[in-house]
Design an enzyme around this catalytic site. Structure first.
Site, mmCIF file in Angstrom:
data_model
loop_
_atom_site.group_PDB
_atom_site.id
_atom_site.type_symbol
_atom_site.label_atom_id
_atom_site.label_comp_id
_atom_site.label_asym_id
_atom_site.label_seq_id
_atom_site.Cartn_x
_atom_site.Cartn_y
_atom_site.Cartn_z
ATOM 1 N N ASP A 131 6.622 11.752 -43.026
ATOM 2 C CA ASP A 131 5.997 12.962 -42.492
ATOM 3 C C ASP A 131 6.331 13.192 -41.029
ATOM 4 O O ASP A 131 6.779 12.292 -40.315
ATOM 5 C CB ASP A 131 4.485 12.901 -42.668
ATOM 6 N N GLU A 145 1.813 9.070 -42.040
ATOM 7 C CA GLU A 145 1.608 8.192 -40.887
ATOM 8 C C GLU A 145 0.909 8.920 -39.761
ATOM 9 O O GLU A 145 0.026 8.370 -39.102
ATOM 10 C CB GLU A 145 2.963 7.647 -40.402
#
Length: 487
Positions: A78, A145
């Site tokens: 991400d 994350e």
């Protein structure tokens, strides 16, 4: 103009171009994950998506390297979705418009996603290469994350066989990381009572913009302005004399990004508008003077808006202003053990006005658990005094430095052999996933490094091109030098 896929190393940049083309903000990584899985299957690589969405891809050792220790190359899928206020961009649908400018790769009006897209691209480029020497290799790509470390929290024991993990999520070439901060989210809920405004009042929105923002861990020590805190300070100084009646306070968009912009909406007597304009001008000059070096671009804009039908009660407004003004923000303590590194910090990241409350989302970081717990106590006490509620969630541990780490010694020696200078061994004040990995894989010997990325978590994010090539060279040399396994 130079295209990304013409940069060197070409295989890495070709992957990064693909990554930019497929939207992948936190919690919306599935399209990119599916693209990577399809590619891996086409390359006849073993690929698994675990129960939370992490990808694990395995590749056999090259000839003659079968006896080496197994290595995990790790990155997160991400990216942080941040854009300038005047940029039309849907992070769930639109590609990142990346381009080359001089020595840097940037994005037009949005975050670039070099954090951690460059690391992910490097791991995928190694998987796809036929001419890179390495032992048994595993690639771990985690989800979410940036918004909660969901992937790292959910990683199960037994799925990976490695002895060594190389995290690619650091942001200064020449620095090798051997530890990181832990953290926890704190959400303060300030109850709101609404009432009718005074008759004949004028209605305005005051916007603060132009700040640099940035990563709330790696950049917190730079003393940049926090738009939320600055507007709270303006209200504390001037709301009484101006007879302001607040209708809205909103600012920031991510708890792990220093807020670049914030705005308040309010009503006030028409006869006080001139004084308001004067106070705004004075405050802007004061902020620019105070932040002349660290963050000189603060700009306040006053806009008249249609009259509101309800405003915060006097008590609700005062409690909100007091709690925001008193809330700690920025560096709380520097580390005694690691010179120049922040030990404990707090970022007042996001403020939003809801129907019955104003929500204040903070991120606490600390290299030591006791530092994190101290700030949990501070926010709890502050909320208790104000009659507000506070909840804490998503606590994650730090990654304790290990001075005897064999992989750290190997990376240091490899760096010195290539560049004929010593790297800087560091502990980072940011939430790398390494601390969480130790729960499922306590045996892992870990290290983190990466290329030079400036202004991550902001639309000014950029990556220095020549450091990407050095990052790549170091990775290949480390893989070639991995020692024989004793298993």
């Amino acid at each position: 103009m130079t295209a990304l896929n013409q940069l060197q190393p070409q295989a890495l940049w070709q992957w990064f171009e693909q990554i930019c083309a497929i939207p992948h903000p936190s919690k919306h990584e599935q399209a990119l994950s599916e693209h990577i899985q399809a590619w891996a299957k086409d390359k006849q690589l073993a690929v698994v998506e675990d129960k939370v969405g992490n990808l694990i891809i395995k590749k056999a050792a090259t000839a003659g390297m079968e006896d080496r220790k197994t290595v995990v190359l790790q990155a997160h899928i991400d990216m942080v979705p941040q854009k300038n206020a005047d940029k039309e961009h849907d992070f769930e649908k639109d590609p990142i418009d990346a381009y080359v400018e001089g020595d840097w790769v940037k994005a037009r009006g949005t975050t670039l996603g070099a954090d951690n897209g460059i690391g992910m691209a490097s791991a995928l480029a190694v998987l796809g290469a036929d001419d890179i020497a390495h032992g048994p290799l595993e690639v771990l790509l985690t989800i979410d994350e940036e918004a909660g470390m969901t992937g790292a929290f959910g990683l199960e024991a037994g799925m990976l066989e490695a002895e060594i993990l190389i995290n690619t999520d650091s942001e200064q070439e020449g620095e090798i990381y051997m530890g990181c901060a832990g953290g926890v989210d704190g959400q303060i809920s300030v109850p709101m009572v609404w009432q009718s405004p005074e008759p004949c009042n004028s209605s305005f929105t005051l916007t603060l913009a132009g700040l640099k923002g940035g990563h709330s861990g790696a950049n917190i020590h730079l003393g940049r302005g926090n738009a939320n805190k600055l507007l709270a300070r303006f209200l504390f100084d001037h709301s009484d004399e101006l007879a302001l009646e607040l209708t809205n306070f909103s600012g920031g968009s991510l708890r792990n990004a220093i807020p670049r912009e914030a705005q308040i909406s309010f009503m006030l007597p028409a006869e006080n508008v001139s004084l308001l304009q004067s106070r705004i001008s004075e405050f802007q000059a004061l902020v620019r003077q105070e932040l002349a070096i660290a963050d000189p671009g603060a700009e306040l804009t006053l806009t008249e808006i249609p009259a509101e039908t309800k405003v915060m009660s006097e008590d609700s407004q005062q409690i909100l202003i007091d709690i925001l003004n008193a809330c700690p923000n920025g560096v709380v303590r520097m580390s005694d053990e690691v010179e120049g590194v922040t030990e404990t910090s707090l970022n007042v990241g996001v403020i939003s006005t809801e129907t019955d409350s104003v929500q204040v989302l903070c991120l606490i970081r600390s290299l030591i658990d006791s530092g994190r717990e101290e700030l949990v106590g501070v926010l709890s006490s502050l909320s208790n005094l104000a009659g507000a509620n506070v909840e804490f969630s998503g606590a994650y541990p730090g990654w304790k430095p290990d001075n005897s780490s064999p992989v750290m010694a190997s990376v240091r020696e490899t760096y010195e052999d290539i560049y004929h200078k010593e790297p800087t061994i560091m502990v980072i004040h940011a939430g790398l996933e390494c601390g969480l990995f130790k729960d499922a894989y306590p045996q892992w010997d870990m290290v983190s490094y990466g290329p030079t990325i400036r202004f991550p978590h902001s639309p000014d994010e950029k990556v220095l091109i020549d450091t990407v090539e050095r990052f790549w060279q170091l990775t290949l040399a480390i893989l070639k030098n991995i020692p024989v396994s004793e298993k």
